[in-house]
Design an enzyme around this catalytic site. Structure first.
Site, mmCIF file in Angstrom:
data_model
loop_
_atom_site.group_PDB
_atom_site.id
_atom_site.type_symbol
_atom_site.label_atom_id
_atom_site.label_comp_id
_atom_site.label_asym_id
_atom_site.label_seq_id
_atom_site.Cartn_x
_atom_site.Cartn_y
_atom_site.Cartn_z
ATOM 1 N N ASN A 17 78.675 -13.135 14.297
ATOM 2 C CA ASN A 17 79.245 -13.981 13.253
ATOM 3 C C ASN A 17 78.153 -13.727 12.117
ATOM 4 O O ASN A 17 76.906 -13.949 12.049
ATOM 5 C CB ASN A 17 78.844 -15.539 13.878
ATOM 6 C CG ASN A 17 78.949 -16.455 12.878
ATOM 7 O OD1 ASN A 17 78.791 -16.475 11.747
ATOM 8 N ND2 ASN A 17 79.560 -17.615 13.157
ATOM 9 N N GLY A 19 78.026 -15.228 9.278
ATOM 10 C CA GLY A 19 77.226 -16.389 8.750
ATOM 11 C C GLY A 19 76.074 -16.775 9.336
ATOM 12 O O GLY A 19 75.026 -17.256 8.751
ATOM 13 N N ASP A 46 79.739 -12.766 28.517
ATOM 14 C CA ASP A 46 80.418 -14.009 28.936
ATOM 15 C C ASP A 46 79.424 -15.137 28.774
ATOM 16 O O ASP A 46 78.427 -14.925 29.587
ATOM 17 C CB ASP A 46 81.133 -13.829 30.120
ATOM 18 C CG ASP A 46 82.401 -13.157 30.067
ATOM 19 O OD1 ASP A 46 82.922 -13.094 28.995
ATOM 20 O OD2 ASP A 46 82.646 -12.585 31.228
ATOM 21 N N ASP A 75 72.108 -20.015 20.799
ATOM 22 C CA ASP A 75 73.599 -20.821 21.160
ATOM 23 C C ASP A 75 73.534 -21.947 20.471
ATOM 24 O O ASP A 75 72.383 -22.952 20.684
ATOM 25 C CB ASP A 75 73.557 -20.598 22.751
ATOM 26 C CG ASP A 75 75.051 -20.944 23.094
ATOM 27 O OD1 ASP A 75 75.799 -20.339 22.842
ATOM 28 O OD2 ASP A 75 74.995 -22.051 23.643
ATOM 29 N N PHE A 158 79.415 -23.030 7.571
ATOM 30 C CA PHE A 158 80.461 -22.265 8.508
ATOM 31 C C PHE A 158 80.401 -23.056 9.892
ATOM 32 O O PHE A 158 79.879 -23.944 10.045
ATOM 33 C CB PHE A 158 80.025 -20.871 8.840
ATOM 34 C CG PHE A 158 78.406 -20.804 9.837
ATOM 35 C CD1 PHE A 158 78.490 -20.831 11.059
ATOM 36 C CD2 PHE A 158 77.346 -20.793 8.750
ATOM 37 C CE1 PHE A 158 77.213 -20.726 11.833
ATOM 38 C CE2 PHE A 158 76.027 -20.677 9.568
ATOM 39 C CZ PHE A 158 75.989 -20.840 11.019
ATOM 40 N N TYR A 160 81.629 -25.867 12.092
ATOM 41 C CA TYR A 160 81.845 -27.363 11.902
ATOM 42 C C TYR A 160 81.348 -27.926 10.911
ATOM 43 O O TYR A 160 81.325 -29.237 10.686
ATOM 44 C CB TYR A 160 81.345 -28.203 13.262
ATOM 45 C CG TYR A 160 82.372 -27.684 14.425
ATOM 46 C CD1 TYR A 160 83.359 -28.334 14.818
ATOM 47 C CD2 TYR A 160 81.938 -26.754 15.221
ATOM 48 C CE1 TYR A 160 84.240 -28.032 15.680
ATOM 49 C CE2 TYR A 160 82.645 -26.276 16.187
ATOM 50 C CZ TYR A 160 83.803 -26.853 16.771
ATOM 51 O OH TYR A 160 84.371 -26.540 17.891
ATOM 52 N N ASP A 161 80.507 -27.326 9.930
ATOM 53 C CA ASP A 161 79.586 -27.658 9.055
ATOM 54 C C ASP A 161 80.305 -28.609 7.845
ATOM 55 O O ASP A 161 79.852 -29.760 7.444
ATOM 56 C CB ASP A 161 78.898 -26.629 8.165
ATOM 57 C CG ASP A 161 77.901 -25.930 8.703
ATOM 58 O OD1 ASP A 161 77.529 -26.432 9.873
ATOM 59 O OD2 ASP A 161 77.433 -25.032 8.164
ATOM 60 N N ARG A 187 68.905 -25.090 13.317
ATOM 61 C CA ARG A 187 68.205 -23.905 14.023
ATOM 62 C C ARG A 187 66.916 -23.933 13.241
ATOM 63 O O ARG A 187 65.909 -23.109 13.671
ATOM 64 C CB ARG A 187 68.937 -22.931 13.036
ATOM 65 C CG ARG A 187 70.145 -22.365 13.695
ATOM 66 C CD ARG A 187 70.922 -21.069 13.127
ATOM 67 N NE ARG A 187 71.983 -21.010 14.074
ATOM 68 C CZ ARG A 187 73.307 -21.756 13.362
ATOM 69 N NH1 ARG A 187 73.315 -22.301 12.465
ATOM 70 N NH2 ARG A 187 74.215 -21.856 14.374
#
Length: 199
Positions: A17, A19, A46, A75, A158, A160-161, A187
């Site tokens: 990703n 972003g 996974d 995560d 990016f 759900y922001d 973060r």
């Protein structure tokens, strides 16, 4: 052994990703040489764990083993009180294989409507893990609370922001300046703990 990350070290960021990679580079104050798992062509493992910390550790260990570099993985996800913490660790999966977060945000809105929810409180969680190729690892977690708002607003973030307004703000993470977001994001809070642990 004391685990320490030295400025200038080359790290693989276990993400595909861009972003997220950009945001991590900013939060790490550009102190390290970062290469993404996507750029190295590493497969995404996974995510079989049941917690953010477990999945961050799993991704960091997989990237460290595959690349031979120290790996940083995050995560993170959105948890909604009225949906019993969903989407939580499944936040990316709600966006489907095409990572369509407009779809994911609609899904959140539809499920809140179906539940007749009046409580729109939610929180973002971020677990950060650093793994060394020879085995040791460190994992920390940060959280920011807020409320959801619909329709989505802003195109600066990016995921759900655009539907998440942190406590004390009248703008979503999709509307605020990225530098302002970095001051209070989940973060950043996780990184402060990581800094205390290994920097």
């Amino acid at each position: 052994m004391a685990l320490t990350l030295h400025p200038g070290a080359r790290l693989v960021v276990a993400t595909h990703n861009p972003g997220k990679a950009r945001e991590l580079a900013e939060i790490l104050e550009n102190r390290f040489e970062l290469v993404t798992a996507g750029a190295l062509g590493l497969a995404e493992p996974d995510e079989t764990e049941t917690t953010f910390e477990g999945n961050a550790l799993l991704k960091a260990r997989a990237a460290a083993k595959a690349s031979g570099l120290i790996a940083l993985a995050d995560d993170s996800g959105l948890s909604v009180a009225a949906l019993e913490g969903a989407p939580g660790i499944y936040s990316a999966r709600w966006a489907g294989p095409d990572k369509d977060f407009a779809l994911a945000m609609r899904k959140v809105e539809e499920r809140l409507a179906a539940a007749g929810a009046r409580d729109f409180s939610a929180w973002f969680t971020c677990a950060l893990a650093v793994a060394w190729p020879d085995g040791p690892a460190v994992v920390v977690e940060g959280r920011v609370d807020g409320v959801l708002t619909f329709p989505p607003r802003g195109d600066r973030g990016f995921g759900y922001d655009p539907i998440f307004m942190p406590v004390g703000f009248d703008q979503t993470f999709g509307e605020v300046d990225p530098a302002a977001k970095d001051l209070l994001s989940h973060r950043t809070r996780a990184f402060e703990k990581l800094r205390a642990a290994i920097l």
